[in-house]
Scaffold this motif. Structure first.
Motif, mmCIF file in Angstrom:
data_model
loop_
_atom_site.group_PDB
_atom_site.id
_atom_site.type_symbol
_atom_site.label_atom_id
_atom_site.label_comp_id
_atom_site.label_asym_id
_atom_site.label_seq_id
_atom_site.Cartn_x
_atom_site.Cartn_y
_atom_site.Cartn_z
ATOM 1 N N LYS A 2 0.858 -1.174 0.000
ATOM 2 C CA LYS A 2 0.000 0.000 0.000
ATOM 3 C C LYS A 2 0.906 1.238 0.000
ATOM 4 C CE LYS A 2 -2.610 -1.324 3.647
ATOM 5 N NZ LYS A 2 -2.057 -2.662 3.905
ATOM 6 N N ILE A 3 0.398 2.312 -0.613
ATOM 7 C CA ILE A 3 1.208 3.523 -0.756
ATOM 8 C C ILE A 3 0.501 4.698 -0.079
ATOM 9 C CG2 ILE A 3 2.075 5.196 -2.470
ATOM 10 C CD1 ILE A 3 2.383 2.692 -4.356
ATOM 11 N N GLY A 4 1.246 5.468 0.687
ATOM 12 C CA GLY A 4 0.641 6.609 1.373
ATOM 13 C C GLY A 4 1.697 7.566 1.870
ATOM 14 N N CYS A 5 1.341 8.369 2.871
ATOM 15 C CA CYS A 5 2.296 9.362 3.373
ATOM 16 C C CYS A 5 2.041 9.682 4.841
ATOM 17 C CB CYS A 5 2.221 10.641 2.541
ATOM 18 S SG CYS A 5 0.711 11.596 2.763
ATOM 19 N N GLU A 26 -3.378 5.021 0.539
ATOM 20 C CA GLU A 26 -3.957 3.699 0.827
ATOM 21 C C GLU A 26 -3.568 3.264 2.236
ATOM 22 O OE1 GLU A 26 -3.269 2.195 -3.784
ATOM 23 O OE2 GLU A 26 -1.726 1.888 -2.274
ATOM 24 N N VAL A 27 -2.602 3.968 2.804
ATOM 25 C CA VAL A 27 -2.085 3.699 4.138
ATOM 26 C C VAL A 27 -1.455 5.011 4.597
ATOM 27 C CG1 VAL A 27 0.207 2.964 3.334
ATOM 28 C CG2 VAL A 27 -0.679 2.026 5.459
ATOM 29 N N PHE A 28 -1.271 5.207 5.922
ATOM 30 C CA PHE A 28 -0.661 6.474 6.335
ATOM 31 C C PHE A 28 0.179 6.302 7.592
ATOM 32 C CE2 PHE A 28 -4.729 6.266 8.526
ATOM 33 C CZ PHE A 28 -4.455 6.734 9.801
ATOM 34 N N GLN A 29 0.903 7.362 7.883
ATOM 35 C CA GLN A 29 1.737 7.433 9.090
ATOM 36 C C GLN A 29 1.390 8.729 9.810
ATOM 37 O OE1 GLN A 29 6.063 6.630 8.706
ATOM 38 N NE2 GLN A 29 6.336 8.732 9.368
ATOM 39 N N MET A 30 1.549 8.734 11.135
ATOM 40 C CA MET A 30 1.256 9.954 11.914
ATOM 41 C C MET A 30 2.081 9.944 13.197
ATOM 42 S SD MET A 30 -2.409 8.822 13.530
ATOM 43 C CE MET A 30 -2.519 7.328 14.537
ATOM 44 N N LYS A 248 5.629 -6.466 -1.097
ATOM 45 C CA LYS A 248 4.578 -6.618 -0.085
ATOM 46 C C LYS A 248 4.705 -5.601 1.050
ATOM 47 C CE LYS A 248 2.916 -11.048 -1.117
ATOM 48 N NZ LYS A 248 3.671 -12.293 -1.339
ATOM 49 N N VAL A 249 5.739 -4.786 0.990
ATOM 50 C CA VAL A 249 5.983 -3.817 2.071
ATOM 51 C C VAL A 249 5.337 -2.477 1.712
ATOM 52 C CG1 VAL A 249 7.816 -2.588 3.315
ATOM 53 C CG2 VAL A 249 8.139 -4.984 2.684
ATOM 54 N N ASP A 250 4.714 -1.820 2.695
ATOM 55 C CA ASP A 250 4.097 -0.520 2.439
ATOM 56 C C ASP A 250 5.154 0.558 2.218
ATOM 57 O OD1 ASP A 250 1.618 -1.678 2.747
ATOM 58 O OD2 ASP A 250 1.417 -1.096 4.849
ATOM 59 N N PHE A 251 4.846 1.492 1.301
ATOM 60 C CA PHE A 251 5.724 2.631 1.003
ATOM 61 C C PHE A 251 5.052 3.911 1.505
ATOM 62 C CE2 PHE A 251 9.181 1.504 -2.197
ATOM 63 C CZ PHE A 251 9.167 0.157 -1.894
ATOM 64 N N ASP A 263 3.510 12.850 -5.713
ATOM 65 C CA ASP A 263 4.447 11.797 -5.290
ATOM 66 C C ASP A 263 3.718 10.461 -5.119
ATOM 67 O OD1 ASP A 263 6.716 13.431 -5.184
ATOM 68 O OD2 ASP A 263 6.366 13.985 -3.102
ATOM 69 N N ILE A 264 2.545 10.525 -4.483
ATOM 70 C CA ILE A 264 1.776 9.297 -4.239
ATOM 71 C C ILE A 264 1.363 8.673 -5.572
ATOM 72 C CG2 ILE A 264 -0.412 8.398 -3.304
ATOM 73 C CD1 ILE A 264 -0.074 10.497 -1.020
ATOM 74 N N LEU A 265 0.864 9.525 -6.466
ATOM 75 C CA LEU A 265 0.454 9.046 -7.790
ATOM 76 C C LEU A 265 1.627 8.437 -8.547
ATOM 77 C CD1 LEU A 265 -1.945 11.633 -9.440
ATOM 78 C CD2 LEU A 265 -2.278 9.158 -9.172
ATOM 79 N N MET A 266 2.757 9.106 -8.450
ATOM 80 C CA MET A 266 3.970 8.639 -9.131
ATOM 81 C C MET A 266 4.348 7.233 -8.647
ATOM 82 S SD MET A 266 6.818 9.967 -10.927
ATOM 83 C CE MET A 266 7.421 11.571 -10.392
ATOM 84 N N LEU A 267 4.346 7.037 -7.328
ATOM 85 C CA LEU A 267 4.701 5.705 -6.789
ATOM 86 C C LEU A 267 3.673 4.664 -7.205
ATOM 87 C CD1 LEU A 267 6.015 6.316 -3.146
ATOM 88 C CD2 LEU A 267 7.340 5.923 -5.229
#
Ligand SMILES: [Zn+2]
Ligand SMILES: [Zn+2]
Length: 274
Positions: A2-5, A26-30, A248-251, A263-267
């Motif tokens: 999954k890709i997020g920020c 699709e996933v996030f960090q905080m 399989k690892v989230d970015f 950036d998200i779209l690019m990945l």
């Protein structure tokens, strides 16, 4: 994958899932508390309920927590080290309450003592964090860019800390930090040798999340400066190589929000292209 920020929790952590969805994550960090210091806002039953409702509403299954920036397991002062171990343990317990996948932290700096002593202290801090911990959120050590005396800039140091702290922790690879600390992920030969060293030291299976950041500084320039994907010294190709090794690892991106949607779209485009 999954890709997020990384997203803001302004107003409360329950705002993070919407902030993530708005950016196309699709996933996030905080953070769950101020990264600079101060007490942590309470995560009580009501906050947990609200957070989980928002996760569902905005179709976010997973999240990651970045620990505050002031962590230094190699501080010369024992009282400080003990307090920091408690902060990280709290973040893991708080993460478990809201179902976060992992908490990652920076390790600190060896400026007060010889490197080997500092590494021993860091390993003992990490062991302290994990002592008696039964939560579900995993603890990850983030690779550093190697500025000054910052600990954890090589796979070997991370491997040492993992092995000497009970082996229960994983790793967060930040592409900008790796590159700045001398791991080439841009050229094919560089990438192959980086992967080889990684396999022989930490092991690929210990890598639980990737911080996907391009780097404003060149290979081995030892500074932590994130850039937008494709704008920096790593370039799009480096991210494609990373995705092939870690499908399989989230970015998770940690770039400025002015162009982060791009950036998200690019990945996502890179990932869907192979
Ligand atoms: Zn970080
Ligand atoms: Zn990072």
């Amino acid at each position: 994958m999954k890709i997020g920020c990384h997203v803001s929790i302004a107003g409360g952590i329950w705002n993070a899932p919407k902030n993530a969805a708005d950016l196309g994550c699709e996933v996030f960090q905080m953070f769950t508390r101020s990264p600079q210091g101060g007490p942590a806002p309470k995560i009580d039953a009501e906050v947990i309920k609200k957070f989980k409702q928002e996760m569902e509403k905005w179709k976010q299954q997973d999240c990651y927590i970045h620990a505050p920036y002031y962590i230094n397991f190699a501080s010369a002062k024992e009282a400080i080290r003990k307090a920091l171990v408690r902060v990280i343990r709290e973040e893991l317990e708080r993460g478990s309450l809201i179902g976060a996948k992992c908490v990652m932290t920076h390790l600190g700096s060896s400026k007060d003592m010889p490197r080997d002593e500092a590494l021993k202290l860091v390993a003992s801090g990490v062991r302290g964090v994990m002592d008696g911990y039964t939560g579900t959120t995993e603890f990850l050590l983030e690779i550093s860019a190697g500025a000054g005396n910052v600990i954890g800039d090589t796979f070997e140091e991370l491997e040492y800390i993992i092995k000497n702290s009970g082996g229960r922790v994983g790793v967060c690879l930040d592409t900008a930090h790796m590159f700045a600390s001398g791991y080439d992920i841009k050229t094919k030969e560089g990438f192959d040798s980086t992967t080889k060293v990684l396999k022989e030291s930490i092991g690929l299976e210990k890598v639980k999340v990737i911080h996907a950041n391009d780097s404003m500084v060149g290979l081995n320039e030892r500074k932590d400066r994130h850039d937008h994907i494709g704008d920096g010294k790593i370039g799009k190709g480096g991210f494609e190589s990373m995705m092939k090794v870690f499908p399989k690892v989230d970015f998770v991106l940690e770039t400025k929000h002015d162009k982060i949607k791009k950036d998200i779209l690019m990945l996502k485009t890179v990932f869907n292209g192979f």
